[in-house]
Design a protein around this motif. Structure first.
Motif, PDB file in Angstrom:
ATOM      1  N   TYR A   6       0.856  -1.174   0.000  1.00 54.97           N
ATOM      2  CA  TYR A   6       0.000   0.000   0.000  1.00 54.97           C
ATOM      3  C   TYR A   6       0.899   1.233   0.000  1.00 54.97           C
ATOM      4  CZ  TYR A   6      -3.725  -3.267   1.043  1.00 54.97           C
ATOM      5  OH  TYR A   6      -4.603  -4.315   0.980  1.00 54.97           O
ATOM      6  N   LEU A   7       1.061   1.863  -1.146  1.00 50.63           N
ATOM      7  CA  LEU A   7       1.954   2.997  -1.305  1.00 50.63           C
ATOM      8  C   LEU A   7       1.132   4.289  -1.278  1.00 50.63           C
ATOM      9  CD1 LEU A   7       4.699   4.252  -1.822  1.00 50.63           C
ATOM     10  CD2 LEU A   7       4.414   3.755  -4.260  1.00 50.63           C
ATOM     11  N   GLU A   8       1.373   5.082  -0.274  1.00 50.32           N
ATOM     12  CA  GLU A   8       0.607   6.309  -0.045  1.00 50.32           C
ATOM     13  C   GLU A   8       1.235   7.434  -0.870  1.00 50.32           C
ATOM     14  OE1 GLU A   8      -0.882   7.796   4.144  1.00 50.32           O
ATOM     15  OE2 GLU A   8       1.111   8.602   3.753  1.00 50.32           O
ATOM     16  N   ILE A   9       0.631   7.746  -2.017  1.00 49.67           N
ATOM     17  CA  ILE A   9       1.203   8.789  -2.861  1.00 49.67           C
ATOM     18  C   ILE A   9       0.846  10.179  -2.336  1.00 49.67           C
ATOM     19  CG2 ILE A   9       1.292   7.296  -4.875  1.00 49.67           C
ATOM     20  CD1 ILE A   9      -1.173   8.742  -5.960  1.00 49.67           C
ATOM     21  N   THR A  10      -0.189  10.277  -1.518  1.00 46.32           N
ATOM     22  CA  THR A  10      -0.529  11.499  -0.795  1.00 46.32           C
ATOM     23  C   THR A  10      -1.321  11.103   0.444  1.00 46.32           C
ATOM     24  OG1 THR A  10      -1.651  13.660  -0.876  1.00 46.32           O
ATOM     25  CG2 THR A  10      -2.665  11.868  -2.121  1.00 46.32           C
ATOM     26  N   ASN A  11      -1.151  11.851   1.536  1.00 44.38           N
ATOM     27  CA  ASN A  11      -1.978  11.606   2.723  1.00 44.38           C
ATOM     28  C   ASN A  11      -3.027  12.703   2.893  1.00 44.38           C
ATOM     29  OD1 ASN A  11      -0.478  13.759   3.717  1.00 44.38           O
ATOM     30  ND2 ASN A  11       0.656  12.540   5.216  1.00 44.38           N
ATOM     31  N   ILE A  12      -3.282  13.415   1.815  1.00 45.45           N
ATOM     32  CA  ILE A  12      -4.278  14.487   1.807  1.00 45.45           C
ATOM     33  C   ILE A  12      -5.576  13.940   1.221  1.00 45.45           C
ATOM     34  CG2 ILE A  12      -4.843  16.778   0.909  1.00 45.45           C
ATOM     35  CD1 ILE A  12      -1.776  17.219   0.642  1.00 45.45           C
ATOM     36  N   CYS A  13      -6.698  14.307   1.829  1.00 43.48           N
ATOM     37  CA  CYS A  13      -8.001  13.844   1.342  1.00 43.48           C
ATOM     38  C   CYS A  13      -8.940  15.024   1.193  1.00 43.48           C
ATOM     39  CB  CYS A  13      -8.593  12.806   2.303  1.00 43.48           C
ATOM     40  SG  CYS A  13     -10.075  11.972   1.634  1.00 43.48           S
ATOM     41  N   ASP A  16     -14.040  14.199   4.800  1.00 40.56           N
ATOM     42  CA  ASP A  16     -13.850  14.100   6.252  1.00 40.56           C
ATOM     43  C   ASP A  16     -14.791  13.018   6.775  1.00 40.56           C
ATOM     44  OD1 ASP A  16     -13.000  14.625   8.836  1.00 40.56           O
ATOM     45  OD2 ASP A  16     -14.407  16.284   9.123  1.00 40.56           O
ATOM     46  N   CYS A  17     -14.551  11.776   6.356  1.00 42.29           N
ATOM     47  CA  CYS A  17     -15.463  10.680   6.673  1.00 42.29           C
ATOM     48  C   CYS A  17     -15.531  10.413   8.171  1.00 42.29           C
ATOM     49  CB  CYS A  17     -15.014   9.403   5.952  1.00 42.29           C
ATOM     50  SG  CYS A  17     -15.113   9.509   4.149  1.00 42.29           S
ATOM     51  N   LEU A  18     -16.735  10.148   8.650  1.00 50.38           N
ATOM     52  CA  LEU A  18     -16.935   9.911  10.078  1.00 50.38           C
ATOM     53  C   LEU A  18     -16.225   8.653  10.545  1.00 50.38           C
ATOM     54  CD1 LEU A  18     -20.756  10.758  10.263  1.00 50.38           C
ATOM     55  CD2 LEU A  18     -18.855  12.206  10.977  1.00 50.38           C
ATOM     56  N   PRO A  21     -10.114   7.329  10.626  1.00 53.19           N
ATOM     57  CA  PRO A  21      -9.367   7.781  11.794  1.00 53.19           C
ATOM     58  C   PRO A  21      -8.536   9.029  11.528  1.00 53.19           C
ATOM     59  CG  PRO A  21      -8.204   5.982  10.769  1.00 53.19           C
ATOM     60  CD  PRO A  21      -9.506   6.138  10.012  1.00 53.19           C
ATOM     61  N   LYS A  22      -8.395   9.425  10.242  1.00 55.78           N
ATOM     62  CA  LYS A  22      -7.541  10.537   9.848  1.00 55.78           C
ATOM     63  C   LYS A  22      -6.085  10.231  10.216  1.00 55.78           C
ATOM     64  CE  LYS A  22     -11.550  12.574   9.222  1.00 55.78           C
ATOM     65  NZ  LYS A  22     -12.462  11.650   9.930  1.00 55.78           N
ATOM     66  N   PHE A  51      -2.407   2.138  -4.634  1.00 56.76           N
ATOM     67  CA  PHE A  51      -2.151   3.562  -4.476  1.00 56.76           C
ATOM     68  C   PHE A  51      -3.067   4.112  -3.377  1.00 56.76           C
ATOM     69  CE2 PHE A  51      -0.472   2.498  -8.512  1.00 56.76           C
ATOM     70  CZ  PHE A  51       0.481   3.449  -8.847  1.00 56.76           C
ATOM     71  N   HIS A  52      -2.782   3.730  -2.156  1.00 62.51           N
ATOM     72  CA  HIS A  52      -3.669   4.137  -1.063  1.00 62.51           C
ATOM     73  C   HIS A  52      -3.069   3.698   0.265  1.00 62.51           C
ATOM     74  CE1 HIS A  52      -7.338   5.230   1.015  1.00 62.51           C
ATOM     75  NE2 HIS A  52      -7.423   4.039   1.533  1.00 62.51           N
ATOM     76  N   LEU A  53      -3.273   4.508   1.256  1.00 69.94           N
ATOM     77  CA  LEU A  53      -3.195   4.121   2.672  1.00 69.94           C
ATOM     78  C   LEU A  53      -4.074   5.141   3.364  1.00 69.94           C
ATOM     79  CD1 LEU A  53      -0.254   2.461   4.438  1.00 69.94           C
ATOM     80  CD2 LEU A  53      -1.846   3.906   5.718  1.00 69.94           C
ATOM     81  N   MET A  54      -3.581   6.345   3.594  1.00 68.70           N
ATOM     82  CA  MET A  54      -4.448   7.493   3.844  1.00 68.70           C
ATOM     83  C   MET A  54      -4.459   8.337   2.562  1.00 68.70           C
ATOM     84  SD  MET A  54      -5.796   7.797   7.016  1.00 68.70           S
ATOM     85  CE  MET A  54      -6.401   6.151   6.706  1.00 68.70           C
ATOM     86  N   GLY A  55      -5.372   9.282   2.499  1.00 73.61           N
ATOM     87  CA  GLY A  55      -5.411  10.198   1.377  1.00 73.61           C
ATOM     88  C   GLY A  55      -6.245   9.709   0.207  1.00 73.61           C
ATOM     89  N   GLU A  56      -6.548  10.624  -0.705  1.00 67.98           N
ATOM     90  CA  GLU A  56      -7.323  10.353  -1.910  1.00 67.98           C
ATOM     91  C   GLU A  56      -6.387  10.430  -3.112  1.00 67.98           C
ATOM     92  OE1 GLU A  56      -9.307   9.547  -4.908  1.00 67.98           O
ATOM     93  OE2 GLU A  56     -10.394   9.349  -3.006  1.00 67.98           O
ATOM     94  N   PRO A  57      -6.087   9.301  -3.760  1.00 68.78           N
ATOM     95  CA  PRO A  57      -5.089   9.302  -4.844  1.00 68.78           C
ATOM     96  C   PRO A  57      -5.467  10.169  -6.030  1.00 68.78           C
ATOM     97  CG  PRO A  57      -6.207   7.180  -4.695  1.00 68.78           C
ATOM     98  CD  PRO A  57      -6.585   7.945  -3.465  1.00 68.78           C
TER      99      PRO A  57
END
Length: 282
Positions: A6-13, A16-18, A21-22, A51-57
């Motif tokens: 799981y390669l996080e290319i960005t941790n920005i999303c 703000d899903c309930l 965990p952010k 292409f994911h861990l946190m953030g919206e690819p």
């Protein structure tokens, strides 16, 4: 070979899903040079590159380029997205990822209005991508949680792909290359939560999956959203060196004994709720 990275290319999303965990980590996005270096160090050691861990690819301007680069290096590229930015994803289809997973539960998790527009955008993308041979998995991982609009979403989907749908063990086959998948809502690992009581523990972390955060930190699995179990940094070390570290070996050997040696692993609601790993390898 590790099955999934799981390669996080960005941790920005953009949401703000309930249920999310952010992350308290510094906001960061990989440059093309950094992506090239990380994939060089993963090449030949990982099969599927998520292409994911946190953030919206889909927020990443170089995502289509990254997908093509991943395929050229021998990875099988997979995207996970909340589906709200698919109107800008034509170049992503042209890059031909192997699979795109769309988390439909993010819509209700944000108390969003206009589900008709959202599902229309998702289904238009899904049908075009599927016609190009891309596997589409529509996910409703909210059973027992934020699932009050699921029936409405299903009805809206049926307006684009009429029923009957083919039944599967985890959901439905809507059409060629388009699948709908259900699963339970779960609690992300949290160091401040009480431990989940259980007689034994097992996880495939470091057996068939790892995570790489946007700063290069390698973590055992895709649920370590804050990098609480850092094993090393792929910008500075080889993957073999990181996986041979004392902490990584302790985690792996612990699960071989069906023991969670890390406090965060003992607080993982994913394994506790789904019981996915109860029959894991010894």
């Amino acid at each position: 070979m590790i099955t999934r990275c799981y390669l996080e290319i960005t941790n920005i999303c953009n949401l703000d899903c309930l249920f999310c965990p952010k992350t308290k980590r510094t906001k960061r996005t990989l440059s093309p040079e950094e992506f090239g270096l990380l994939t060089d160090r993963l090449q030949g050691k990982v099969k599927f590159l998520y292409f994911h861990l946190m953030g919206e690819p889909l927020l990443h301007a170089h995502l289509p380029e990254f997908i093509i680069m991943a395929r050229e290096k021998g990875f099988i590229p997979v995207l996970t997205t909340n589906g709200t930015l698919l109107s800008r994803a034509g170049a992503v289809i042209d890059a031909l990822p192997h699979k795109v997973q769309i988390s439909l539960h993010s819509h209700e998790g944000n108390a969003k209005d206009n589900p008709e527009q959202y599902i229309s955008q998702v289904m238009q993308f899904a049908m075009e991508a599927a016609s190009r041979g891309i596997i589409i998995v529509l996910r409703l991982w909210n059973q027992g949680g934020y699932d009050s609009t699921n029936e409405q979403l299903l009805e809206l989907m049926s307006q684009h792909v009429p029923r009957p749908w083919g039944e599967r063990y985890d959901g439905w086959r809507l059409a060629e290359n388009i699948y709908l998948e259900f699963d339970n809502m779960f609690e992300w690992p949290d160091s401040e939560r009480d431990e989940f009581a259980d007689d034994e523990a097992f996880c495939y972390a470091l057996r068939n999956q790892i995570g790489v955060l946007a700063d290069g930190t390698v973590v055992p699995c895709c649920l370590d959203h804050d990098g609480d179990m850092p094993l090393g940094n792929l910008f500075e070390q080889s993957l073999d060196e990181i996986l041979a570290s004392p902490r990584a070996k302790a985690i792996y050997e612990g699960f071989s004994r069906h023991e969670a040696v890390e406090p965060l692993c003992r607080r993982c609601g994913y394994a506790a709720v789904t019981k996915r790993f109860r029959k894991g390898e010894r």
